[in-house]
Every structure is written in C-alpha cells, then in structure tokens.
Design a protein around this motif. Structure first.
Motif, short mmCIF file in Angstrom:
data_model
loop_
_atom_site.label_atom_id
_atom_site.label_comp_id
_atom_site.label_asym_id
_atom_site.label_seq_id
_atom_site.Cartn_x
_atom_site.Cartn_y
_atom_site.Cartn_z
N ALA A 1 32.02 49.33 49.35
CA ALA A 1 32.12 49.74 48.12
C ALA A 1 33.53 48.94 48.54
O ALA A 1 34.68 48.34 47.12
CB ALA A 1 32.61 50.65 47.10
N HIS A 2 34.95 49.39 49.11
CA HIS A 2 35.90 48.70 50.10
C HIS A 2 35.94 47.47 50.18
O HIS A 2 37.04 46.68 50.38
CB HIS A 2 36.38 49.65 50.91
CG HIS A 2 36.65 50.77 50.56
ND1 HIS A 2 36.34 51.93 49.82
CD2 HIS A 2 38.23 51.35 49.54
CE1 HIS A 2 36.99 52.77 48.95
NE2 HIS A 2 37.90 52.85 48.83
N ALA A 3 34.96 46.84 51.10
CA ALA A 3 35.02 45.71 51.67
C ALA A 3 34.73 44.44 50.12
O ALA A 3 34.92 43.50 49.74
CB ALA A 3 33.91 45.73 51.86
N LEU A 4 33.86 44.89 48.71
CA LEU A 4 34.09 44.25 47.50
C LEU A 4 35.21 44.57 47.16
O LEU A 4 35.00 43.24 46.16
CB LEU A 4 32.79 44.85 46.65
CG LEU A 4 31.36 44.48 47.36
CD1 LEU A 4 30.88 45.09 46.39
CD2 LEU A 4 30.43 43.15 47.31
N TRP A 5 35.76 45.35 47.04
CA TRP A 5 37.47 45.29 46.53
C TRP A 5 38.37 44.51 47.42
O TRP A 5 38.77 43.62 45.87
CB TRP A 5 37.39 46.41 46.03
CG TRP A 5 37.11 47.83 45.10
CD1 TRP A 5 36.50 46.82 44.03
CD2 TRP A 5 36.85 48.78 45.17
NE1 TRP A 5 35.84 47.51 42.89
CE2 TRP A 5 35.82 49.19 44.09
CE3 TRP A 5 37.42 49.64 45.83
CZ2 TRP A 5 34.98 50.52 43.70
CZ3 TRP A 5 36.78 51.21 45.91
CH2 TRP A 5 36.17 51.75 44.44
N ALA A 6 38.31 44.49 49.01
CA ALA A 6 38.53 43.68 49.45
C ALA A 6 38.94 42.10 49.08
O ALA A 6 39.54 41.61 49.59
CB ALA A 6 38.80 43.63 50.79
N VAL A 7 37.36 41.65 48.59
CA VAL A 7 37.48 40.48 48.45
C VAL A 7 37.36 39.97 46.93
O VAL A 7 37.03 39.26 46.01
CB VAL A 7 36.16 39.67 49.12
CG1 VAL A 7 36.19 39.88 50.65
CG2 VAL A 7 35.02 40.35 48.42
N ALA A 8 38.12 40.93 45.83
CA ALA A 8 38.42 40.40 44.52
C ALA A 8 36.55 41.38 43.84
O ALA A 8 36.83 40.31 42.70
CB ALA A 8 38.82 39.84 44.72
N ARG B 1 42.21 39.74 49.11
CA ARG B 1 42.96 40.96 48.72
C ARG B 1 43.97 41.04 47.88
O ARG B 1 44.21 41.64 46.95
CB ARG B 1 43.14 41.91 49.91
CG ARG B 1 43.65 43.38 49.78
CD ARG B 1 43.54 44.43 51.13
NE ARG B 1 44.65 44.17 51.92
CZ ARG B 1 45.62 44.58 51.90
NH1 ARG B 1 45.85 45.15 51.17
NH2 ARG B 1 46.04 44.01 53.24
N ARG B 2 45.05 40.43 48.47
CA ARG B 2 46.19 40.10 47.67
C ARG B 2 46.55 39.64 46.65
O ARG B 2 47.58 40.08 45.62
CB ARG B 2 46.88 39.40 48.89
CG ARG B 2 47.89 40.20 49.87
CD ARG B 2 48.43 39.92 50.65
NE ARG B 2 48.84 40.07 52.59
CZ ARG B 2 49.52 41.71 52.00
NH1 ARG B 2 49.95 41.95 51.02
NH2 ARG B 2 49.07 42.05 53.22
N ILE B 3 45.42 38.85 46.37
CA ILE B 3 45.73 38.50 44.69
C ILE B 3 45.10 38.90 43.92
O ILE B 3 44.58 38.95 42.72
CB ILE B 3 44.63 36.76 44.80
CG1 ILE B 3 43.15 37.33 44.97
CG2 ILE B 3 44.92 35.95 45.63
CD1 ILE B 3 42.12 36.05 44.61
N VAL B 4 44.17 40.40 43.87
CA VAL B 4 43.51 41.52 43.13
C VAL B 4 45.09 41.85 42.23
O VAL B 4 45.63 42.22 42.69
CB VAL B 4 43.41 42.22 43.97
CG1 VAL B 4 42.30 43.41 42.89
CG2 VAL B 4 41.98 42.30 44.77
N LEU B 5 44.84 41.62 41.20
CA LEU B 5 46.15 42.78 40.23
C LEU B 5 45.34 44.02 39.38
O LEU B 5 44.19 43.91 39.37
CB LEU B 5 45.50 41.57 38.99
CG LEU B 5 46.56 40.15 39.56
CD1 LEU B 5 46.90 39.01 38.23
CD2 LEU B 5 48.09 40.49 39.58
N PRO B 6 46.22 44.59 39.49
CA PRO B 6 45.93 46.56 39.33
C PRO B 6 45.25 46.22 37.88
O PRO B 6 43.98 47.48 37.83
CB PRO B 6 46.88 47.24 38.69
CG PRO B 6 48.54 46.34 39.51
CD PRO B 6 47.68 44.73 38.95
#
Length: 632
Positions: free
Chosen positions: A90-97, A175-180
C-alpha cells in the motif's frame, strides 16, 4: 436539528501523501521497530522490521511498480489477508501516486469482477493460488487489467528485482507530486444491500482522524515509557483496518500482522505479540468475555468470575459517575472487593490478553455498555468508536478523563456532528469522502450541502456525547405500526454466553421476532456441564428443555431493555451461523439483513404461523403478549 460546536483541529497542517510518513520516520528514527510479522504460520516468535528497513522495501517495490508501468492515478487492487506485505505494498503504491483498491480475499468471483471493473484497476495483488484462480476466471472481461501479482509466489521480491534499474530519484519525484487532496484509496462499502459502492478517499481524509487521535490520545496507547504496540487482525479491506494501519505507521506504533482470524491464532498472537492497545469489533470483545467465563467454569470458578465481573462493572460505573461529576466514586466496600478481585481474577484476565493491554477500541457496530464497564473494571478501558467508510473511519472519540460508556464519545476536533430532526446523524469535516466512483447521483444523495448523511440514527446529549441507536434502513415497522430499532435487542441477546448471533425481524408482522444462532464452543461446554443422568432419549429431551429455558432467559434479558411493544415475542434458534461464506455476513462481519430474511423465509413464516395457531381469541393484537420459544 442539533449541532455541538467543537474545538479546532490541533494537528499540524497535512502536506504531501500517506507514503511520506514511512520516509520521515526512517530519517528521524531509522532503528525504530515499525512492523512485525511471524516468521511463518507456525512460529510463536515475531520478527520486527525497523523504519529504515520498511522504507527500503517500500522503495524497492515502488521501483518495481514503475518498471511494470504503474503510473500516477492508476488503481491497483490488494486482495489479501492482514499481512505484512499488504502494508508495504500500500505504501509503495502511494509512493508512486497510485491508488489502492482493497478487496476482501474471500470475496466471490462476481464481487471481484465488479470491483476490478468498476474501479478500472490496472493490476491486482492476490495472496495465493486461489486468488489467482478467482481473478483468472474474470480477467478476460477486464481489458484494463494488465498484471496479477501473487504474494505467496514472491511478488515483492520479483518486483524489487524488476525495478532494480529504476533510480531512487524517480520514486522521490513521484512521491513529491502527491497532493493531500489526491485520491489515495477507493474502498468499497460492505454491500449489506445491493452492489458495493466505491468510496474515493483522499490522502488528507485518511490521515486526518489518524493524526487527530495520535495528537490527542496517542500517549494513552501504552504504559509510560514503552513503545505502543497494536496487533492487526481485522481485514485491511475495510476502512477500520486501514485506519488502524495508518495510525500505527504515522504514529511510530509497532504494528503486528496476524492473518488468521481463528480463535486459536488470535489467542496465540495476543500471548506472544503482547499488544498495548487492543482493537476489534463487538463480537471480538464479546467472545473474549465468553472465553473468560468458560475457562473459569471449567476450573470450577464460574461463580467467582461472575461475582468479580459484577464488581468490575459496579466499580467502573462508580468511577464513571465520579469523573462525570454525578457521584462520589466507589465506596470503601466496593474498593475492597475490587482490590481482592484484582489479585485473584483481573490480572489473570489481562494476562490472557498478553499482559500489557491498557486500552482498546470497538468499532463496526455498538458495544454493550455493560461489556465496556466490565473491561474498564478489570483495568482495560474499551470504548465504543464510530465511523464509516465514507468518513475515512473515525468520527468520534471519548474525551480523556470524561469517558462515558454506552456512548461513542464526542466528535473529533475539526469534525462536526449534527443530528437531524428524523434522528439521522450528519457529519462534516476533512475526512468526509470525495464521492462514490462513477455514481454522481448517489454522491449527491449522500452529501447534502457539505454534510455527509450517514444513514445512522442516534442522539446527542447536552454535553455532545453521541449514542448510536441503529441504521435508518434497519428500522422495523410491525403491522401495528410500531417502529423498532433492532440494534439494542440484538446487542443484549448476544451478551448471553450461549448466543452467538441474533437478527431481530418483524416488518409487517404482528410482533417482533428474533433469529438466533448458538456459540458452538460455549454450547459444547454447557452440554458437558449439565451432567444429566438417565437414558439417552430422556437425557436429550431434558437437555433440549434446559436449552430452551436458557434461550428464553436471554430473550427476557433483552426485552428488559425495551418497552413491551418493542419486545421479542417469537424466536427461533437456527442450525448454522451467519457467515460470509453463506452470504449472510459481509466480509467486515456485518449482517446482510435482507439476505437473512430471504434465506430463512420459510422458517420465519413457520415461526409466526406456529405462534398464531397457539393463540385463541377474537383480538389478534392482544394475542401476542407472552414470548414464544419456537426452537429448531
């Protein structure tokens, strides 16, 4: 319509996405134990994985996902039990948006096909060969599905190897392009009626209740000076499980994973992992209580346990009156009794939970007030929580030092709760979902002027404590026009040791009825304890009569909590439990009421017909005065 104004949120501003907490914890405290797992299914020891090790594994899997073509906004389904790999994936998926779509591993082929198609998943992670076979039967009808990864076949290692050529900076840039406010997960409702609907939940929405609880209550999750530890065993396919996972990862709480939901596996995990905070659904806490009682009776200490349990409830109720300012607290005699049972009973009960549990949360449905008082009285305060998929989980919490059992507490800071004139609970705040995927009409119906219509009914007291009384769609209306909320009756029925499950019915019937299943473990113990003498035929008849009397007592106890017009007048004991396998429970263990009524239509009709034939007199209404004991 009533509203209780609340304090503003006390959490720091949320930026980025959910994967960030793994990276931030690894930078801040790399050796902190973050996750725990058993080495194998037979192992009693636990392998702890540090924050930096978790981060590195998340990065390796994320690189493999990139190499496999998973891009920002893609949806990937996770169809596995509660295990370590679920959290990492799950966290890997969130890391790639990308977006997570949880599916219960026991979901039927039709359910799997519906969710994969409705969500537009490009890949699915399954646990074993059975999962591969289930997906394989429907994948030809899913043109967007490109990958099926199997955890038991080494999916994480294979992805890490595949992504070895992808630079770390690529993961960082994604990861850094993910917006809240980007969608983090599409979590499907339990589907108690009709097809399940996909709730789009944002990174901010999922983080808000977790961070609020950590900020205000995190210090209560463990004894002073110890790292808090939580054992995850409920399905991550439900928002409750996801919320627990995220709270632990974001708060530096050691998260243990127990995929087996059997009683033996849970008992072993509690004894060896030794959590400091226990969470579950009401049936878990009810079962633990019944196990305590059964063990005491086997040792010839049943009467002692029941006295100790009564003292625990009385002591906790007196403490509650003291902290709420309505009483002086436990008197001298009660304190002495409680101290005696602390030495002889209560510490043994806490040892059965691992010996370190200090608090707990029950969610999913209402927890009996008496049960909450029992746990508080033995030294483990268990409060009733409230939330739903559309609210990303938590809505309320008990204020520290002002806890009130029998309620779900007050709304979390930053979240507002109203009760409409018809009793429906309305919620507004940052954790409210973005809408139902592909269903604008349903979204508009649920979101009314910024307020989420929960479908639950309840009441707020003068201090803002919320009590849940049922679901709007579950309200029973008898043929005489009486409206009955079944939740309280069902809750009270389940508190009898012999009762496993209960469904209260009565729509368009002359009175309220109940379908009951028995707890197989306690039934076996109860039969052995009877020690009836005489020939087999006579013994069986006496045993059945004794069982009828016990169930009648359970019904009478439940009826004592409601008015005469709302009380159960007919009941039937069923030969098998309600379960996900027979379609009568959702994967999150909620009743499919309509399915139960359809499945047992013949038994329900016979139950009411038998009662009707047994009555005489011109007045149909007056004939339903005494409870029946129809038994199967």
């Amino acid at each position: 319509m009533r509203n209780v104004a609340l304090a503003p949120a006390v959490t720091p501003p949320f930026t980025g996405g959910l994967a960030d907490s793994v990276f931030e914890t690894a930078d801040r405290n790399p050796t902190l134990p973050m996750l725990a797992r058993r080495a194998d299914s037979t192992a009693t020891g636990w392998e702890e994985v540090t924050a930096v090790e978790v981060r590195d594994e998340v990065v390796d899997v994320a690189k493999g996902l990139i190499a496999a073509g998973v891009s920002p906004g893609h949806r990937v389904a996770l169809m596995a039990r509660t295990r370590y790999e679920w959290t990492v994936f799950a966290h890997a998926l969130w890391a790639v948006a990308a977006e997570v779509v949880p599916i219960h591993p026991a979901a039927s082929r039709d359910q799997v096909e519906w969710i994969l198609r409705d969500a537009g998943c490009v890949a699915v992670v399954v646990e074993d060969e059975q999962g591969v076979m289930t997906v394989g039967t429907v994948c030809a009808r899913l043109p967007l599905l490109r990958h099926v990864w199997q955890l038991d076949a080494g999916a994480l290692s294979a992805l890490a190897e595949r992504g070895a050529v992808v630079p770390y900076t690529t993961v960082e840039s994604l990861r850094r392009i993910v917006l809240p406010d980007a969608t983090a997960a599409v979590v499907y409702t339990s589907g108690t009626s009709g097809r399940p609907m996909g709730c789009a939940l944002s990174h901010r929405g999922l983080a808000h209740p977790c961070d609020t609880l950590l900020t205000g209550w995190g210090h209560t999750a463990a004894p002073a000076g110890e790292q808090a530890a939580v054992l995850a065993f409920l399905p991550f396919s439900h928002v409750y499980g996801i919320m627990i996972m995220l709270t632990c990862v974001r708060g530096g709480i050691l998260l243990g994973h127990e995929p087996e939901l059997t009683e033996a596996a849970l008992a072993s995990a509690l004894a060896t992992f030794r959590p400091t905070y226990l969470y579950g659904v009401p049936s878990v806490f009810e079962k633990l209580y019944k196990n305590f009682l059964r063990a005491a009776q086997k040792e010839g200490r049943g009467a002692l346990f029941e006295r100790a349990a009564r003292t625990a409830r009385d002591f906790a109720a007196a403490e509650e009156r003291r902290r709420l300012g309505t009483g002086p607290g436990p008197g001298l005699d009660l304190r002495l009794q409680h101290g005696l049972y602390e030495r002889t009973v209560y510490r043994r009960l806490r040892a059965a939970l691992g010996g370190r549990v200090v608090r707990g949360t029950s969610g999913g449905s209402s927890l009996d007030r008496g049960l909450s008082l029992f746990y508080e009285g033995i030294g483990v305060y268990v409060h009733d929580g409230y939330g739903l998929t559309e609210s990303c989980g938590g809505i309320t919490m008990q204020p520290l030092g002002r806890e009130k059992s029998g309620t779900v507490g007050r709304s979390l800071p930053g979240t507002e709760v109203q009760v409409a004139d018809d009793g429906e609970i309305l919620v507004r705040g940052p954790s409210v979902f973005q809408g139902y995927v592909g269903d604008e009409a349903a979204t508009r119906a649920a979101l009314r002027g910024g307020w989420l219509a929960t479908g639950d009914i309840g009441r707020l007291d003068s201090e803002g404590y919320l009590t849940i009384t049922g679901r709007k769609k579950d309200i029973i209306v008898t043929s005489g026009g009486k409206s009955v909320a079944p939740a309280l009756l069902e809750q009270r029925l389940r508190m009898h040791p012999l009762v496993h499950q209960a469904v209260v019915i009565g729509d368009d019937r002359p009175c309220v009825g109940a379908l009951i299943t028995l707890d197989p473990d306690f039934l076996t113990h109860w039969r052995a304890a009877l020690r009836l003498q005489g020939d087999v035929t006579g013994r069986e008849a006496r045993e059945e009569n004794a069982l009828r009397e016990e169930i009648a007592r359970a019904v009478a106890s439940a009826n004592s909590a409601v008015s005469r017009a709302e009380s159960i007048r007919v009941h039937r004991v069923l030969p098998e439990p309600f379960a996900p396998e027979n379609g009568l429970l959702t994967p999150s263990m909620k009743l499919r009421r309509a399915a139960v009524v359809r499945h047992y239509a013949a038994e329900i009709e016979a139950m009411y017909q038998a009662r009707s034939r047994g009555r005489r007199g011109p007045s149909e209404t007056a004939e339903w005065d005494e409870p029946d004991d129809v038994f199967r």
